[in-house]
Enzyme design. Structure first.
Site, short mmCIF file in Angstrom:
data_model
loop_
_atom_site.label_atom_id
_atom_site.label_comp_id
_atom_site.label_asym_id
_atom_site.label_seq_id
_atom_site.Cartn_x
_atom_site.Cartn_y
_atom_site.Cartn_z
N GLU A 296 -11.66 3.28 5.80
CA GLU A 296 -10.90 3.82 6.72
C GLU A 296 -11.58 5.01 6.95
O GLU A 296 -11.71 4.87 7.69
CB GLU A 296 -9.55 4.64 5.36
CG GLU A 296 -9.02 5.63 6.09
CD GLU A 296 -7.31 6.71 4.78
OE1 GLU A 296 -7.20 7.23 5.66
OE2 GLU A 296 -8.60 7.01 3.73
N ASP B 171 1.70 4.32 2.92
CA ASP B 171 0.68 4.83 2.11
C ASP B 171 1.46 6.29 1.68
O ASP B 171 1.39 6.13 -0.28
CB ASP B 171 -0.60 5.13 3.40
CG ASP B 171 -1.33 5.32 2.99
OD1 ASP B 171 -2.29 5.75 1.81
OD2 ASP B 171 -2.38 6.13 3.61
N ASP B 172 2.05 6.98 2.26
CA ASP B 172 1.98 8.01 1.11
C ASP B 172 2.69 8.81 2.61
O ASP B 172 3.36 9.66 3.02
CB ASP B 172 0.95 9.24 1.01
CG ASP B 172 -0.41 9.54 0.69
OD1 ASP B 172 -0.10 9.60 -0.94
OD2 ASP B 172 -1.22 8.00 0.97
N HIS C 28 -9.68 0.53 -1.67
CA HIS C 28 -9.30 1.22 -0.11
C HIS C 28 -10.89 0.72 0.20
O HIS C 28 -12.12 1.40 -0.35
CB HIS C 28 -9.19 2.60 -0.40
CG HIS C 28 -8.17 2.78 -0.63
ND1 HIS C 28 -7.18 2.78 -2.08
CD2 HIS C 28 -6.17 4.00 -0.13
CE1 HIS C 28 -6.14 3.04 -1.46
NE2 HIS C 28 -5.79 3.76 -1.24
N HIS D 89 1.10 4.50 -2.40
CA HIS D 89 1.05 5.80 -3.59
C HIS D 89 2.38 6.17 -3.85
O HIS D 89 2.80 7.59 -3.65
CB HIS D 89 -0.07 6.32 -3.32
CG HIS D 89 -1.76 5.96 -2.86
ND1 HIS D 89 -2.29 5.36 -3.52
CD2 HIS D 89 -2.01 5.94 -1.60
CE1 HIS D 89 -3.64 5.02 -2.54
NE2 HIS D 89 -2.73 5.00 -1.68
N HIS E 74 1.25 -1.04 -0.26
CA HIS E 74 0.24 0.26 -0.69
C HIS E 74 1.12 1.20 -0.30
O HIS E 74 1.05 1.44 0.99
CB HIS E 74 -0.89 -0.66 1.60
CG HIS E 74 -2.00 1.10 1.25
ND1 HIS E 74 -3.29 0.95 1.58
CD2 HIS E 74 -1.87 2.20 0.80
CE1 HIS E 74 -3.86 2.47 1.66
NE2 HIS E 74 -3.27 2.80 1.58
#
Length: 350
Positions: free
Chosen positions: A208, A286-287, A205, A27, A25
């Site tokens: 969340e 994630d980011d 996704h 991005h 996961h």
């Protein structure tokens, strides 16, 4: 079941940082560090709204998912040419290899770029070249997953898929990301059905900020093979049971969850609850450029904050990352054997 030999508590951070692991996961646009944003802006002769790297980094204070997305899309605007996408992806893969990531499945958002007139070929070819070079030069394997932006229409997603199909050999699956609330998985039922016909893997996704019902829909309507985030599943006992029985993985991102206030503090995170329920939980970043840490930061900060996490849990999380990946079974077995050998050698080196 492999049992990790006894490891002193003070050595646990070192174990976390040296475990071979997969990241499922990530991005890639969210790995764009402020320094690279400024370098690309200069190379592409683009003005920025922030006077310095530090001013941009200081803006990374988010109240919720949408406040993050606003600045995320602004940062991505500096990506114009194939080499820009290559540089971004290679920088992430080099960093991930330092964290002992041996395989990554990378999300990318073509609509973010094609809406600005960037050809989809520039996006995919740049990312793909970086993956190929990183395998040769860094020893890390990587695959690409094309994500549809859920705040846009399904028609737009279909158009993006059609544009990407001549390059289908360069990505392995599709995903669904961006603003969750108000955009249920059902909105993309037809395009995901088409992707299934094309033999593409499917992830989404869900759960969340959105409710457990979104996870059910991602599984039943979209045919998702794993769920990105999914932490709201703890509020639905029947859903938890299904996740466990069907070995459906959750790609959890602890620092992101804290930064976006899904949990007030990292110590409140429910990852241990999910793990002990038998869910195939994985740890991811994630980011990372926006949420304060790459995958090892997520591991070490989570384990420092949540009481009860042990070396055995660390092993299980790393093993889960390989089990939940889309690599061939033989590669999964090879990586898991490598993981077990590492744990054994680490313990014996005490």
């Amino acid at each position: 079941m492999f049992t990790v030999p006894p490891i002193a508590a003070q050595r646990l951070p070192e174990l976390l940082c040296t475990l071979p692991k997969a990241e499922l996961h990530i991005h890639i646009e969210g790995s764009l560090e402020p320094e690279l944003i400024f370098a690309l802006a200069q190379r592409n002769h683009m003005p920025l709204a922030y006077p310095s790297v530090q001013a941009l980094r200081s803006a990374y204070a988010f109240e919720h998912l949408q406040s993050f997305l606003d600045i995320y899309y602004a940062g991505a605007s500096v990506l114009r040419h194939e080499q820009d996408f290559y540089d971004m992806a290679y920088a992430y893969l080099a960093r991930a290899a330092m964290d002992k990531v041996v395989h990554a499945e990378i999300f990318f958002d073509p609509q973010t770029h094609t809406a600005r007139g960037v050809p989809i070929e520039a996006v995919i070819n740049g990312l793909y070249r970086a993956c190929a070079d990183a395998r040769t030069e860094r020893g890390i394997s990587a695959s690409l997953i094309l994500c549809f932006l859920r705040h846009l229409s399904e028609e737009d997603a279909f158009a993006t898929l059609q544009q990407a199909l001549p390059l289908q050999d360069k990505f392995i699956g599709v995903g669904l990301d961006s603003s969750e609330l108000g955009h249920p998985p059902e909105k993309f039922a037809r395009v995901f059905a088409r992707c299934r016909e094309l033999g593409l893997h499917r992830v989404a996704h869900a759960g969340e900020e959105g409710p457990p019902a979104y996870i059910w829909s991602a599984l039943d309507v979209l045919g998702a093979e794993r769920i990105d985030h999914g932490v709201q599943a703890v509020h639905d006992a029947a859903l938890l049971q299904r996740l466990v029985q069907e070995r459906i993985a959750l790609t959890v991102c602890p620092l992101s969850n804290q930064k976006l206030r899904v949990f007030p503090e990292l110590k409140d995170h429910n990852l241990l609850q999910l793990l002990e329920a038998g869910v195939v939980v994985t740890v991811n970043s994630d980011d990372p450029a926006y949420f304060g840490g790459y995958i090892n930061d997520n591991f070490t900060q989570l384990f420092a904050a949540v009481p009860g996490l042990t070396a055995q849990h660390a092993y299980q999380l790393a093993r889960n990352s390989f089990e939940a990946s889309f690599i061939p079974e033989a590669d999964k077995a090879r990586f898991i054997a490598r993981l077990q050998a590492h744990c054994t050698a680490f313990a014996s080196a005490a």
